[in-house]
Design a protein around this motif. Structure first.
Motif, short mmCIF file in Angstrom:
data_model
loop_
_atom_site.label_atom_id
_atom_site.label_comp_id
_atom_site.label_asym_id
_atom_site.label_seq_id
_atom_site.Cartn_x
_atom_site.Cartn_y
_atom_site.Cartn_z
N CYS A 123 0.85 -1.20 0.00
CA CYS A 123 0.00 0.00 0.00
C CYS A 123 0.89 1.25 0.00
O CYS A 123 0.59 2.24 -0.68
CB CYS A 123 -0.87 0.07 1.25
N CYS A 156 2.25 3.43 -3.18
CA CYS A 156 1.49 4.52 -3.81
C CYS A 156 0.98 5.54 -2.80
O CYS A 156 0.46 6.58 -3.17
CB CYS A 156 0.30 3.96 -4.58
N HIS A 157 1.08 5.22 -1.51
CA HIS A 157 0.58 6.13 -0.46
C HIS A 157 1.70 6.31 0.56
O HIS A 157 1.57 5.86 1.71
CB HIS A 157 -0.64 5.53 0.22
N ARG A 190 -6.05 6.42 -12.34
CA ARG A 190 -6.37 7.65 -11.59
C ARG A 190 -5.23 8.03 -10.65
O ARG A 190 -4.43 7.20 -10.27
CB ARG A 190 -7.65 7.46 -10.78
N PHE A 233 -13.07 6.59 -2.70
CA PHE A 233 -12.62 6.57 -4.10
C PHE A 233 -13.12 7.83 -4.83
O PHE A 233 -14.12 8.44 -4.44
CB PHE A 233 -13.09 5.32 -4.87
N HIS A 234 -12.41 8.17 -5.91
CA HIS A 234 -12.77 9.38 -6.68
C HIS A 234 -14.20 9.30 -7.19
O HIS A 234 -14.85 10.32 -7.40
CB HIS A 234 -11.84 9.53 -7.89
N ARG A 286 -17.05 4.45 -5.31
CA ARG A 286 -17.57 3.09 -5.53
C ARG A 286 -17.58 2.22 -4.28
O ARG A 286 -18.17 1.15 -4.30
CB ARG A 286 -16.85 2.41 -6.70
C1 HEC Z 1 -0.50 1.07 -7.46
C2 HEC Z 1 -0.82 2.13 -6.57
C3 HEC Z 1 -1.68 1.85 -5.37
C4 HEC Z 1 -1.52 0.86 -4.41
C5 HEC Z 1 -0.49 -0.23 -4.35
C6 HEC Z 1 -2.56 1.11 -3.43
N1 HEC Z 1 -3.30 2.20 -3.78
FE1 HEC Z 1 -4.75 3.05 -2.69
N2 HEC Z 1 -5.27 4.18 -4.27
C7 HEC Z 1 -4.58 4.26 -5.47
C8 HEC Z 1 -5.36 5.00 -6.43
C9 HEC Z 1 -4.95 5.34 -7.85
C10 HEC Z 1 -6.58 5.32 -5.80
C11 HEC Z 1 -7.79 6.06 -6.41
C12 HEC Z 1 -8.58 5.05 -7.22
C13 HEC Z 1 -9.95 5.55 -7.62
O1 HEC Z 1 -10.48 6.45 -6.95
O2 HEC Z 1 -10.50 5.03 -8.58
C14 HEC Z 1 -6.47 4.80 -4.44
C15 HEC Z 1 -7.44 4.99 -3.45
C16 HEC Z 1 -7.27 4.64 -2.13
C17 HEC Z 1 -8.14 5.03 -1.03
C18 HEC Z 1 -9.37 5.92 -1.14
C19 HEC Z 1 -9.03 7.33 -0.80
C20 HEC Z 1 -10.19 8.27 -0.94
O3 HEC Z 1 -10.04 9.44 -0.55
O4 HEC Z 1 -11.24 7.89 -1.45
C21 HEC Z 1 -7.63 4.47 0.09
C22 HEC Z 1 -8.17 4.61 1.51
C23 HEC Z 1 -6.47 3.68 -0.30
N3 HEC Z 1 -6.28 3.83 -1.64
C24 HEC Z 1 -5.74 2.86 0.55
C25 HEC Z 1 -4.89 1.85 0.06
C26 HEC Z 1 -4.49 0.67 0.82
C27 HEC Z 1 -4.91 0.39 2.24
C28 HEC Z 1 -3.68 -0.06 -0.01
C29 HEC Z 1 -3.06 -1.40 0.27
C30 HEC Z 1 -3.96 -2.49 0.65
C31 HEC Z 1 -3.56 0.69 -1.25
N4 HEC Z 1 -4.34 1.81 -1.18
C32 HEC Z 1 -2.76 0.31 -2.31
C33 HEC Z 1 -3.33 3.73 -5.69
C34 HEC Z 1 -2.81 2.65 -4.98
#
Ligand code: HEC
Ligand code: HEC
Length: 419
Positions: free
Chosen positions: A72, A75-76, A117, A134-135, A138
């Motif tokens: 996670c 990307c974060h 995104r 999500f943006h 969903r």
């Molecule tokens: C490859 C990059 C990537 C990885 C790895 C990733 N994310 Fe994300 N994350 C994103 C993207 C891009 C979005 C937005 C997607 C969308 O809105 O369609 C997102 C959205 C989110 C959101 C929603 C935020 C909001 O304001 O709505 C959360 C919470 C989040 N991720 C947590 C996690 C967690 C926990 C993990 C691991 C289990 C993880 N992400 C792994 C890229 C990533």
């Protein structure tokens, strides 16, 4: 004497501050939000430390990805404002972090596609008012109690029960995405389960990840400590508890309510400079930013179409042959945002109003990272349509897809059926 001096200062200093303070010159309409308190967050802002620690380990652990090569945090990342500083991330199969992350053939499988995104920042998502994520929203708390899980989500009835909140429900999904964490068919059993569309149930993505977690002795101890009443034996560990722990970590560690603006709302009139107060008065007054960026976290949690430029492949919602010939993408570069979730045409191109907490740390901006600076994205709001037409995409930060293995299942079937 000391007391007298401080009283004098209390009188004089306050006066001089007032003379410089545009607050005193402000006569317009303005409604500021209430200040943030512990009660605004899950667990009243005090989740169990053992749960937070387990969540931290899982958030940084590539074991949750099919090929064990991305977590996670990739990307974060806390070093990049809980995002990754690029318009569109390179997910599973790439190497490195933030703007230095590159696609590479030497890695398992390689990168098949860009993440469509912008990776959003994760600040304050542990506040109870975030019931839609999500943006495009969903993942959402199901107010009509139609789904046993309590959440509307892409997994529909397959989403298991026991997820503690929307943030935990969200954490179930990145691991199921081939481009984000699962990997491609043929690369590992988790990606294969995903390719069979087997996410829940025995042999599904979540089940296979559960087995991995159970096989690590340290996690056995950590899960027992974090969930003493749920986890007695190794077989009690599952992906739902992992998601609950990840959510507790995110809620606790990415809480952000100590900014100068927060101090101001809590009564410290000197917390903001006069320039900042002028901006606040515009934001909450004449400029009407708070019509959408409302409430304690500067979001109405609603969806609006503000003509934000589309960068990259999008969610393949449209067709633009010109784009394909120019970019080489075998994809349909459109993203219909909220419309692709609700199926309602009036929701097309609407995206969730983002929170503006710590926004200075989270460039680039917009759902596809179209703008590199705050000034540009704010200017976009002033003349959305004209700015969209003038937008040429050169400012977007798109790491090069060296050796990209272009592939789009929907794309190729669509292409082959096109005369
Ligand atoms: C490859 C990059 C990537 C990885 C790895 C990733 N994310 Fe994300 N994350 C994103 C993207 C891009 C979005 C937005 C997607 C969308 O809105 O369609 C997102 C959205 C989110 C959101 C929603 C935020 C909001 O304001 O709505 C959360 C919470 C989040 N991720 C947590 C996690 C967690 C926990 C993990 C691991 C289990 C993880 N992400 C792994 C890229 C990533
Ligand atoms: C009509 C509702 C609305 C109003 C009014 C509005 N915004 Fe926005 N704002 C949005 C939406 C929706 C987005 C995200 C759009 C997207 O990503 O496609 C956004 C995005 C942003 C972003 C980028 C944040 C990020 O993380 O990507 C900033 C900064 C911003 N707005 C500031 C402002 C300011 C300053 C004002 C007042 C001048 C304002 N907004 C007025 C709805 C609005």
């Amino acid at each position: 004497m000391k007391v007298f001096l401080s009283l004098l200062c209390a009188a004089l200093c306050a006066n001089s501050a007032e003379a410089r303070n545009p607050e005193s010159e402000f006569h317009g309409q303005r409604t500021l939000p209430d200040s943030v308190t512990n009660r605004d967050y899950y667990d009243d802002g005090a989740p169990s430390p053992a749960k937070v620690e387990l969540g931290r380990l899982l958030f940084f652990d590539p074991i949750l990805s099919g090929n064990r090569n991305i977590s996670c945090a990739t990307c974060h990342h806390p070093s990049f404002g809980t995002s990754d500083e690029v318009s569109l991330s390179l997910g599973e199969g790439a190497k490195g972090l933030g703007p230095d992350r590159i696609s590479s053939r030497s890695h398992i499988g390689g990168v098949y596609e860009r993440i469509p995104r912008n990776s959003p920042a994760l600040f304050n998502l542990g506040a109870r008012e975030y019931t839609v994520l999500f943006h495009d929203g969903r993942v959402e708390v199901d107010k009509n109690a139609g789904y046993e899980s309590g959440f509307i989500s892409p997994a529909r009835w397959k989403l298991p029960r026991g997820l503690s909140n929307a943030l935990a429900a969200q954490a179930m999904f990145p691991v199921t995405s081939p481009a984000e964490m699962a990997g491609q068919q043929g690369e590992n059993p988790i990606a294969d389960a995903r390719a069979r569309n087997q996410v829940g149930g025995e042999g599904g993505v979540w089940d296979l990840l559960t087995l991995r977690l159970r096989s690590i002795p340290e996690y056995k101890e950590r899960f027992s400590a974090a969930f003493p009443s749920e986890v007695r034996i190794t077989d009690d560990i599952d992906m739902v508890l992992a998601a609950n722990a990840i959510a507790a970590f995110e809620a606790h560690s990415f809480r952000a309510d100590q900014s100068p603006f927060d101090r101001y709302l809590r009564g410290d009139e000197n917390a903001l400079s006069s320039k900042e107060v002028r901006g606040m008065n515009l934001f909450y007054g004449k400029a009407s930013c708070s019509a959408c960026h409302s409430g304690k976290f500067q979001t109405d949690h609603g969806f609006h179409a503000i003509a934000m430029p589309q960068v990259g492949p999008g969610k393949s919602d449209g067709w633009d042959s010109g784009y394909w010939s120019k970019s080489g993408y075998q994809a349909f570069p459109e993203d219909q945002g909220r419309g692709r979730v609700t199926g309602r045409i009036e929701d097309n191109y609407r995206f969730r109003t983002p929170s503006l907490r710590n926004v200075a740390l989270t460039a680039p901006y917009g759902h596809s990272g179209a703008y590199p600076s705050l000034e540009e994205v704010v200017r976009h709001h002033l003349q959305p349509v004209a700015t969209l037409h003038a937008y040429d995409g050169s400012a977007a930060s798109l790491p090069p897809l060296n050796f990209v293995l272009e592939h789009s299942a929907r794309g190729s079937s669509f292409l082959s059926s096109t005369p």
